[in-house]
Design a protein around this motif. Structure first.
Motif, short mmCIF file in Angstrom:
data_model
loop_
_atom_site.label_atom_id
_atom_site.label_comp_id
_atom_site.label_asym_id
_atom_site.label_seq_id
_atom_site.Cartn_x
_atom_site.Cartn_y
_atom_site.Cartn_z
N LYS A 128 0.84 -1.21 0.00
CA LYS A 128 0.00 0.00 0.00
C LYS A 128 0.87 1.25 0.00
O LYS A 128 0.62 2.21 -0.73
CB LYS A 128 -0.92 -0.01 1.22
N PHE A 129 1.93 1.24 0.81
CA PHE A 129 2.86 2.38 0.86
C PHE A 129 3.53 2.58 -0.49
O PHE A 129 3.64 3.71 -0.98
CB PHE A 129 3.91 2.13 1.95
N SER B 112 2.42 1.70 -3.42
CA SER B 112 1.42 2.21 -4.38
C SER B 112 1.28 3.73 -4.27
O SER B 112 1.15 4.43 -5.27
CB SER B 112 0.07 1.54 -4.13
N THR B 113 1.34 4.22 -3.04
CA THR B 113 1.28 5.67 -2.82
C THR B 113 2.53 6.34 -3.36
O THR B 113 2.47 7.41 -4.00
CB THR B 113 1.12 5.98 -1.33
N GLN C 28 2.70 7.24 -6.94
CA GLN C 28 1.92 8.41 -7.36
C GLN C 28 2.64 9.72 -7.06
O GLN C 28 2.15 10.79 -7.43
CB GLN C 28 0.56 8.39 -6.63
N HIS C 29 3.80 9.64 -6.41
CA HIS C 29 4.52 10.84 -6.00
C HIS C 29 5.07 11.57 -7.24
O HIS C 29 5.42 10.96 -8.25
CB HIS C 29 5.66 10.47 -5.06
#
Length: 875
Positions: free
Chosen positions: A768-769, A771-772, A775-776
């Motif tokens: 999950k981290f 995946s974030t 998007q950075h």
């Protein structure tokens, strides 16, 4: 799934081409939306090949505009054209063929052939990228003299570079200019290079051993000009070392390096114009860690050394890839050992072999150093070709001795200068120069897999005699069973009770054993007898990592501690410590780990020994990585490995807390940063001590914050940063993640380090981290460095999260591979390695990994790169 399966190419099918290309003249017209390429080829019929007057040229994603043969333009019915080739008919004995194509570099996301990186044009032609530029015999045995003309807007592209020496420069109409380069040395197309951009240059000179002055130039984007000094210094040291160690002198008037942000590999040895991934050439103290400096030194040397071991003498075909890469990795390793600590370098080499190459040998992509077949050659730029190939070269030096090896390399270069040759031409030169028969040794090139050597010893006190029995076997690998015995050099020593090396005499003596301290294991089983051994010794085998094998030797923990404390061979001190730590981690997995007082005392004595190289001590106190542990596990249980290693690490931190604190304080100083061995060594141990210290009390964590704030170099700042973001304090971790990014967001290479530190974190990097993080704003799917920094770091370092029990880590990697398959298949295929180990992982998670491979396989239009890896993994 694709309808037609890609076909394998086999070594046994090699044939020479129908024509050779004597001269190649290229003209590039760089325009905003496309590039026009005109190639004029002077061909010569190959009389060794049956002729029908036809010739098939390679081509890929090209728009053909015209074909002219001996001045006559050909109509469409006079040649055959398909997606991958152009076949010409009715050729004379020495025809001149002129071909004009249109290509679109700005659309080239595969980063092969001619493409754009930002506003810069650059090329990557190895292995088969030149066929994306023009129709050509894109194979390494076709060597030609290249002349290149580049026409471009003078304001937008003031720097226009290609191989060889600059021969002309002129201003044309409409604000354009033309620059011409000529490389007088014949080379294959994979060594072609072109660069165009608005670049600044760092210049120097080097005077060769014959007195010629060579201009040295490093071209970079303007904001990076302050990061070129170290690479330039490393280049000069490499040139001097090659002259002194191999008698090889540079052969052009100029040597150029260009730094490029978007690059699939580390660097490329194009003749006279090396193109580098910017991460492998740019450094200053504020932005580059010690590890980055050492990597730059090694890669600059590697690419320069290729000028002889790869360019002047090149490969006949891609099955011979290790001829240039294995030999050159060996050469750059020797250079790095001479520039720094030879022992530490050997440890680093062994860690790569045991962690990555042994895993490759044990997996579905296992292949010999000289493969028999491949579907996509890009998949064979592997640790087997490079690092194991280097070890095979090193074993030949171990067998022949330094002088014998130098005689062999001199003969090899002199005999084959200007030729495209095979691996066996190299070994033949070694044989001929030394009067030896290496027939048995050549099995290292043809047998895949990691040999296993089991050892038993027996000491007869009455006879004062030691017997060592060595048995070798090599496990089955895909397509290979019933392996034959290898020639394995076993460097060894015997230690007495005071830790001193004993003199040895082997019975019966032979030319291979009587004085060299190297045993030569050439049969499935051999017994070596040592006489006049006054007391039962502790045996030290495979010193200096003398062969890339796994060793089964049931030495007691007391013996391992003794070797860790006393062995005169630094590599074997480290190896004994790793074997001991593996036992502790196995104990922890079974719930039985206790750090005994004897082991604690030995580790404490190492930390307190100020005479030892601090970098060596750092390695001795570093636990095996999770990947390393996995390679010594019959079945891999990633979560059990993670928790057991964490327990052992915490135990060491608690037991030696005062010593780690003392070491940190002793090695902290205010000296001005310099990327030189003594300082690097001290920083390595200091920062290791900090990483242990923070596990025991808040004082250590406070010290990490202070180091971060006061650091005047990236080595210390990054070490503190990694420590802080991996702390159990989530707020502190988030604070420093933000602080670091705010400080460095304008520096691409430092931001990549920031991405990798998070993505490889066992504390942070859940799927999950990640995946974030994808998007950075700092992440870009088009840039290979960023993909490796996030996806690669996650799948290869944050193993407890990659192997999450819900399978989320596997899905994330598979999604990335599917996404990259269409845009950059090379990178997509290289990311796959962690999933290919599914058969060795505990069943529940292995099934999840396999399911993700099957999902990738079900995709339509898989690239050859990805198809080959996935299909072999599912067999």
């Amino acid at each position: 799934m694709r309808d037609a399966q890609p076909q394998a190419i086999f070594l046994k099918d090699y044939q020479q081409p129908a024509y050779w290309i004597e001269r190649t003249e290229l003209t590039f017209e760089l325009q905003a939306e496309f590039t026009l390429v005109t190639s004029q080829l002077q061909l010569t019929r190959n009389d060794d090949v049956a002729q029908d007057g036809s010739l098939t040229l390679h081509g890929q994603e090209l728009e053909l505009l015209s074909v002219v043969i001996d001045g006559v333009e050909q109509s469409g019915d006079q040649y055959q054209l398909d997606d991958e080739s152009l076949t010409l008919q009715g050729l004379a004995e020495n025809p001149v063929v002129t071909i004009k194509t249109r290509i679109y570099p700005h659309k080239n996301t595969a980063l092969e052939g001619l493409y754009q990186s930002g506003s810069m044009y650059c090329t990557q032609c190895e292995a088969e990228g030149f066929r994306r530029i023009t129709y050509y015999l894109d194979r390494p045995d076709v060597m030609s003299v290249f002349t290149t003309h580049i026409i471009a807007d003078a304001g937008q592209y003031p720097v226009l570079l290609s191989n060889g020496n600059l021969i002309a420069e002129q201003t044309l109409a409409n604000g354009t200019k033309q620059v011409s380069w000529n490389d007088p040395h014949k080379k294959p197309a994979y060594l072609f290079a072109l660069v165009a951009g608005d670049l600044q240059v760092k210049e120097d000179t080097f005077t060769t051993m014959s007195g010629r002055e060579v201009a040295l130039k490093i071209f970079v984007e303007p904001q990076n000009i302050d990061k070129t000094d170290y690479a330039l210094d490393a280049l000069k040291r490499s040139m001097k070392w090659d002259e002194e160690s191999y008698g090889r002198e540079y052969d052009l008037d100029i040597f150029m390096i260009v730094a490029v942000d978007d690059f699939n590999m580390g660097a490329m040895e194009n003749k006279g114009l090396n193109i580098f991934n910017s991460s492998c050439v740019l450094a200053n103290p504020a932005t580059a860690t010690d590890a980055a400096y050492q990597r730059i030194e090694a890669i600059v040397a590697h690419e320069y050394f290729h000028n002889w071991s790869g360019n002047r003498v090149t490969c006949r075909d891609w099955f011979q890839l290790s001829l240039k890469e294995g030999f050159t990795v060996f050469r750059d390793a020797c250079f790095s050992a001479d520039m720094n600590s030879a022992t530490v370098k050997r440890i680093e080499d062994a860690r790569i072999m045991r962690t990555v190459q042994f895993a490759e040998d044990a997996g579905p992509m296992a292949h010999p150093v000289q493969p028999d077949s491949f579907i996509e050659i890009s998949n064979f730029y592997t640790v087997t070709i490079y690092e194991k190939g280097a070890e095979v070269v090193g074993m030949q030096r171990k067998i022949l001795g330094d002088d014998g090896f130098r005689k062999g390399s001199d003969l090899y270069f002199d005999r084959h200068d200007g030729q495209a040759v095979t691996i066996y031409d190299f070994t033949q030169a070694m044989e001929d120069a030394n009067g030896v028969d290496l027939t048995l040794f050549k099995r290292w090139y043809k047998q895949a897999g990691t040999p296993v050597v089991s050892v038993s010893s027996e000491y007869d006190a009455d006879k004062q005699q030691l017997s060592l029995t060595l048995k070798q076997r090599c496990p089955d690998t895909p397509g290979q069973t019933d392996k034959q015995p290898m020639w394995i050099p076993v460097q060894f020593g015997l230690l007495n009770s005071r830790g001193q090396d004993l003199p040895v005499a082997v019975e019966p003596a032979s030319a291979w054993t009587q004085a060299s301290q190297v045993l030569h294991l050439t049969e499935a089983e051999q017994t070596f007898v040592f006489s006049n051994v006054a007391e039962q010794p502790v045996v030290s085998l495979f010193r200096d990592f003398s062969a890339p094998v796994k060793v089964e030797f049931d030495q007691s923990r007391d013996e391992l501690l003794f070797l860790l404390q006393h062995d005169s061979d630094g590599f074997n001190r480290w190896d004994a410590g790793q074997r001991l730590m593996l036992q502790w981690i196995n104990d922890a997995m079974s719930g039985n780990f206790v750090l005994d007082s004897a082991a604690e005392q030995v580790l404490r004595s190492l930390l307190r020994d100020e005479e030892l190289d601090p970098a060596m001590v750092a390695y001795l106190l570093t636990l095996p990585s999770e990947s390393y542990i996995a390679e010594f596990s019959a079945v891999i249980d990633p979560q059990a490995i993670y928790h057991a290693r964490k327990q052992v690490r915490q135990t060491l931190a608690q037991a030696l807390s005062a010593d780690f604190k003392a070491v940190y304080q002793r090695l902290s100083n205010s000296a001005t940063y310099a990327p030189e061995p003594r300082q690097m060594s001290a920083r390595a141990l200091k920062n290791l001590a900090l990483s242990y210290w923070v596990l025991t009390d808040n004082e250590g964590l406070q010290q990490a914050q202070q180091q971060y704030q006061q650091a005047d170099n990236m080595t210390d700042q990054m070490a503190a940063f990694v420590t802080l973001i991996n702390s159990s304090d989530a707020d502190l971790s988030e604070e420093y993640l933000q602080r670091f990014y705010q400080q460095w967001q304008g520096d691409v290479l430092v931001v990549n380090q920031w991405l990798a530190a998070q993505a490889g974190s066992s504390q942070l990097a859940s799927a999950k981290f990640i995946s974030t993080l994808l998007q950075h704003d700092a992440f870009d799917w088009r840039n290979p460095n960023k993909v490796r920094s996030v996806i690669g770091a996650f799948a290869n370092q944050a193993l407890c999260h990659f192997h999450a029990e819900d399978g989320s880590g596997y899905r994330l990697l598979a999604d990335a591979v599917i996404r990259l398959n269409g845009s950059n298949p090379q990178i997509a295929a290289r990311l796959l390695a962690p999933l290919t180990k599914w058969k060795r992982v505990i069943p529940q998670q292995g099934a999840q990994m396999k399911a993700e491979l099957e999902r990738i396989m079900a995709e339509s239009d898989l690239s050859k790169d990805v198809y080959e890896v996935v299909s072999k993994s599912l067999v």
